[in-house]
Design an enzyme around this catalytic site. Structure first.
Site, mmCIF file in Angstrom:
data_model
loop_
_atom_site.group_PDB
_atom_site.id
_atom_site.type_symbol
_atom_site.label_atom_id
_atom_site.label_comp_id
_atom_site.label_asym_id
_atom_site.label_seq_id
_atom_site.Cartn_x
_atom_site.Cartn_y
_atom_site.Cartn_z
ATOM 1 N N ARG A 1 89.996 83.398 -42.904
ATOM 2 C CA ARG A 1 90.018 82.645 -41.565
ATOM 3 C C ARG A 1 90.114 83.668 -40.459
ATOM 4 N NH1 ARG A 1 87.442 79.557 -44.676
ATOM 5 N NH2 ARG A 1 87.785 77.335 -44.581
ATOM 6 N N SER B 1 89.032 71.436 -41.300
ATOM 7 C CA SER B 1 90.631 71.666 -41.585
ATOM 8 C C SER B 1 91.292 71.917 -40.327
ATOM 9 C CB SER B 1 90.843 72.669 -42.529
ATOM 10 O OG SER B 1 89.996 72.724 -43.623
ATOM 11 N N GLU C 1 94.392 76.367 -37.482
ATOM 12 C CA GLU C 1 93.152 76.959 -37.621
ATOM 13 C C GLU C 1 92.151 76.844 -36.595
ATOM 14 O OE1 GLU C 1 89.685 75.856 -38.807
ATOM 15 O OE2 GLU C 1 89.580 76.430 -40.905
HETATM 16 P P1 FAD Z 1 83.106 76.694 -31.630
HETATM 17 O O1 FAD Z 1 83.810 75.666 -31.956
HETATM 18 O O2 FAD Z 1 82.021 76.494 -30.637
HETATM 19 O O3 FAD Z 1 84.031 77.976 -31.299
HETATM 20 C C1 FAD Z 1 85.038 78.349 -32.292
HETATM 21 C C2 FAD Z 1 85.337 79.841 -31.703
HETATM 22 O O4 FAD Z 1 84.394 80.898 -31.677
HETATM 23 C C3 FAD Z 1 86.015 79.677 -30.138
HETATM 24 O O5 FAD Z 1 87.267 80.320 -29.896
HETATM 25 C C4 FAD Z 1 84.612 80.111 -29.507
HETATM 26 O O6 FAD Z 1 85.015 80.745 -28.191
HETATM 27 C C5 FAD Z 1 84.268 81.279 -30.351
HETATM 28 N N1 FAD Z 1 82.732 81.542 -30.307
HETATM 29 C C6 FAD Z 1 81.850 80.811 -30.538
HETATM 30 N N2 FAD Z 1 80.553 81.321 -30.562
HETATM 31 C C7 FAD Z 1 80.797 82.252 -30.314
HETATM 32 C C8 FAD Z 1 79.867 83.552 -29.771
HETATM 33 N N3 FAD Z 1 78.661 83.477 -30.144
HETATM 34 N N4 FAD Z 1 80.541 84.845 -29.807
HETATM 35 C C9 FAD Z 1 81.940 84.978 -29.476
HETATM 36 N N5 FAD Z 1 82.728 83.754 -29.706
HETATM 37 C C10 FAD Z 1 82.237 82.614 -30.095
HETATM 38 N N6 FAD Z 1 84.965 76.009 -41.025
HETATM 39 C C11 FAD Z 1 84.970 76.647 -42.297
HETATM 40 O O7 FAD Z 1 85.214 78.229 -42.532
HETATM 41 N N7 FAD Z 1 84.797 76.159 -43.660
HETATM 42 C C12 FAD Z 1 84.458 74.976 -43.765
HETATM 43 O O8 FAD Z 1 84.222 74.573 -44.927
HETATM 44 C C13 FAD Z 1 84.533 74.346 -42.725
HETATM 45 N N8 FAD Z 1 84.207 72.679 -42.699
HETATM 46 C C14 FAD Z 1 84.047 71.885 -41.743
HETATM 47 C C15 FAD Z 1 83.897 70.634 -41.696
HETATM 48 C C16 FAD Z 1 83.949 69.899 -40.513
HETATM 49 C C17 FAD Z 1 83.373 68.463 -40.719
HETATM 50 C C18 FAD Z 1 83.956 70.381 -39.042
HETATM 51 C C19 FAD Z 1 83.924 69.748 -37.919
HETATM 52 C C20 FAD Z 1 84.134 71.964 -39.101
HETATM 53 C C21 FAD Z 1 84.092 72.577 -40.105
HETATM 54 N N9 FAD Z 1 84.852 74.130 -40.185
HETATM 55 C C22 FAD Z 1 84.635 74.845 -41.474
HETATM 56 C C23 FAD Z 1 84.945 74.608 -39.106
HETATM 57 C C24 FAD Z 1 83.656 75.144 -38.166
HETATM 58 O O9 FAD Z 1 82.510 74.545 -38.628
HETATM 59 C C25 FAD Z 1 83.510 76.566 -38.183
HETATM 60 O O10 FAD Z 1 84.592 77.257 -37.462
HETATM 61 C C26 FAD Z 1 82.355 77.195 -37.353
HETATM 62 O O11 FAD Z 1 82.177 78.213 -37.686
HETATM 63 C C27 FAD Z 1 82.469 76.886 -35.807
HETATM 64 O O12 FAD Z 1 81.474 77.128 -35.189
HETATM 65 P P2 FAD Z 1 81.000 76.444 -33.764
HETATM 66 O O13 FAD Z 1 79.746 77.182 -33.283
HETATM 67 O O14 FAD Z 1 81.194 75.268 -33.740
HETATM 68 O O15 FAD Z 1 82.188 77.231 -32.980
HETATM 69 N N1 EPU Z 2 94.746 68.367 -51.612
HETATM 70 C C1 EPU Z 2 95.746 67.159 -51.780
HETATM 71 N N2 EPU Z 2 95.654 66.386 -50.691
HETATM 72 C C2 EPU Z 2 94.615 66.265 -49.820
HETATM 73 C C3 EPU Z 2 93.758 67.419 -49.507
HETATM 74 C C4 EPU Z 2 94.020 68.361 -50.527
HETATM 75 O O1 EPU Z 2 96.496 67.040 -52.627
HETATM 76 O O2 EPU Z 2 94.815 65.590 -48.747
HETATM 77 C C5 EPU Z 2 94.823 69.411 -52.554
HETATM 78 C C6 EPU Z 2 94.043 68.865 -53.905
HETATM 79 O O3 EPU Z 2 94.874 69.621 -54.918
HETATM 80 C C7 EPU Z 2 92.741 69.928 -53.688
HETATM 81 C C8 EPU Z 2 93.297 71.007 -53.114
HETATM 82 O O4 EPU Z 2 94.195 70.527 -52.075
HETATM 83 O O5 EPU Z 2 92.322 70.003 -55.006
HETATM 84 C C9 EPU Z 2 92.202 71.637 -52.247
HETATM 85 O O6 EPU Z 2 91.587 70.808 -51.378
HETATM 86 P P1 EPU Z 2 89.929 70.993 -51.116
HETATM 87 O O7 EPU Z 2 89.313 71.436 -52.149
HETATM 88 O O8 EPU Z 2 89.610 70.049 -50.332
HETATM 89 O O9 EPU Z 2 90.068 72.409 -50.215
HETATM 90 P P2 EPU Z 2 91.019 72.795 -48.933
HETATM 91 O O10 EPU Z 2 91.882 73.919 -49.297
HETATM 92 O O11 EPU Z 2 91.828 71.572 -48.334
HETATM 93 C C10 EPU Z 2 89.493 74.477 -48.187
HETATM 94 C C11 EPU Z 2 89.038 74.975 -46.579
HETATM 95 C C12 EPU Z 2 87.936 74.142 -46.203
HETATM 96 C C13 EPU Z 2 86.817 74.326 -47.192
HETATM 97 C C14 EPU Z 2 87.443 73.883 -48.552
HETATM 98 C C15 EPU Z 2 86.204 73.962 -49.998
HETATM 99 C C16 EPU Z 2 90.915 75.761 -45.444
HETATM 100 C C17 EPU Z 2 91.915 75.715 -44.114
HETATM 101 N N3 EPU Z 2 90.127 75.006 -45.689
HETATM 102 O O12 EPU Z 2 90.057 73.223 -47.865
HETATM 103 O O13 EPU Z 2 87.149 74.317 -44.974
HETATM 104 O O14 EPU Z 2 85.771 73.718 -47.002
HETATM 105 O O15 EPU Z 2 88.496 74.671 -48.916
HETATM 106 O O16 EPU Z 2 86.247 75.493 -50.050
HETATM 107 O O17 EPU Z 2 90.808 76.930 -45.999
HETATM 108 C C18 EPU Z 2 87.602 74.304 -42.614
HETATM 109 O O18 EPU Z 2 87.809 75.393 -42.341
HETATM 110 O O19 EPU Z 2 87.380 73.382 -41.501
HETATM 111 C C19 EPU Z 2 87.350 73.402 -43.983
HETATM 112 C C20 EPU Z 2 86.872 72.391 -44.000
#
Ligand code: FAD
Ligand code: EPU
Length: 339
Positions: free
Chosen positions: A164, A238, A334
């Protein structure tokens, strides 16, 4: 001709659905518009927020500056033997890019299916999910340096990707705007199903030889079952990072909490599941005012409707305090806090 709007509501531009506004707002559809915009000293000097899909930010206040919304589109590819190089505009929707690759059977991004947001934001925090991080498929990106008005290419090494993390969140924070990203994919699928939940779901479906399309569908299914859909309940995924602590610190936590969910991390460190830590503090599924944590995933903070950014922020501070009190571990946000 660039259209600079004034006093624009950002409610539909952030997936938390927080009702704030921007003093100035401009949409960028071509990289020459960035050159034009920042040639004007007024915009060089104004505070800026680069906006993609708004899916990784919490807007705490109205933004008294210029929001630059990235909308540069286009996806192109080049094939060389088994290698595929796909280049996409920073304003492309991330999941559209994934779907394009899966449909063409270009392997590498299928585990990153259904992550919200834009292509241009994907390197910022080195997005990751289900055993794959952006750095595993990243070739390079092209970015505009605001201070000089010039474009520069960043290689994978230049980006200093970590969990991240990237150079764009650290020493080059807010200095560059990513206009396009090039990915290095493959015509030869090397399926990655190491993340436990994927194996389990493939078994449930009776699939023993998965294609990249199967992996994409299974990942999408798991995500939908765990994560709230921002179109119905505001959230930014997250809210905190999974904390990485030293082996010595881990020994102390584990002695007291033998069930602590953990994974090996870089340099001998240990990554803890923040969702588990938060759940153990009793926060899972709790509603506090207009905010709370998600019932299926405690790491996700939600807007139940009408929450202010400040309310969500204060709630996140409460969680940090209680996790620290119970486990002696400090959670880091994050999500990008915009105030
Ligand atoms: P924004 O929210 O618009 O911006 C994020 C940051 O990047 C800000 O600081 C912004 O200024 C900067 N930025 C945006 N675009 C640019 C650009 N073109 N150039 C320079 N800076 C820029 N993230 C994960 O890593 N893994 C996941 O599994 C994951 N799951 C998610 C699930 C849900 C339901 C949600 C809502 C979010 C999740 N995220 C996850 C977080 C998010 O999707 C990512 O961080 C994504 O890359 C953000 O993209 P965005 O375009 O919305 O960025
Ligand atoms: N867990 C709990 N309680 C909860 C949630 C999770 O006990 O309420 C424990 C469980 O043991 C579970 C483990 O945590 O097995 C891991 O949970 P999960 O697989 O949902 O993944 P995570 O570590 O919580 C990360 C990323 C997610 C990404 C998933 C899958 C971060 C901060 N988050 O979540 O990214 O989708 O793994 O790879 O690293 C995001 O960045 O926005 C995001 C959703």
């Amino acid at each position: 001709m660039l259209q600079i709007q004034e006093n624009v509501s950002l409610k539909n531009f952030n997936t938390f659905g927080i009702d704030t506004s921007a003093r100035y707002f401009v949409e960028i559809a071509h990289e020459t518009e960035l050159t034009e915009l920042f040639a004007d000293p007024q915009w060089q000097q104004t505070e800026r927020l680069i906006l993609g899909g708004g899916s990784n930010m919490l807007m705490v206040d109205d933004f008294d500056g210029l929001v630059v919304r990235m909308n540069i589109r286009g996806i192109e590819h080049r094939i060389s033997h088994d290698d595929v190089y796909v280049e996409a505009g920073g304003g492309e929707v991330w999941n559209d890019l994934v779907n394009y690759c899966v449909a063409h059977e270009y392997a590498g991004v299928e585990n990153l299916s259904l992550i919200p947001g834009s292509v241009g934001a994907s390197p910022i925090q080195n997005i990751g999910a289900y055993g794959v991080e952006l750095k595993d498929v990243f070739h390079s990106c092209r970015a505009f340096e605001i201070a000089t008005g010039t474009f520069r290419n960043f290689s994978k090494e230049d980006c200093k990707f970590g969990y991240r993390e990237s150079i764009f969140k650290a020493e080059l924070k807010e200095q560059y705007i990513i206009v396009s990203v090039k990915f290095h994919l493959s015509l030869v699928a090397s399926i990655n199903t190491r993340y436990g939940a994927i194996e389990q779901e493939l078994q449930n479906r009776g699939i023993s030889n998965p294609t990249i399309k199967d992996v994409s569908q299974v990942v999408a299914h798991i995500r939908v079952s765990k994560l709230p859909d921002p179109s119905t309940i505001g959230n930014a995924g997250s809210f905190f990072k999974n904390p990485v602590i030293s082996a010595e610190e881990f020994a102390v936590v584990q002695a007291k909490f033998p069930d602590v969910v953990n994974y090996p991390a870089a340099d001998g460190g240990v990554k803890l599941a923040a969702g588990w830590l938060i759940e153990q503090c009793g926060w899972k599924g709790k509603t506090v005012g207009h905010t709370g944590t998600w019932k299926n995933q405690a790491l996700v903070l939600v807007n139940h409707g009408g929450a202010t950014g400040q309310e969500v922020y204060n709630f996140s501070s409460q969680i940090i305090d209680s996790v620290y009190t119970k486990f002696g571990v400090t959670l880091q946000r994050e999500v990008n806090i915009i105030s």
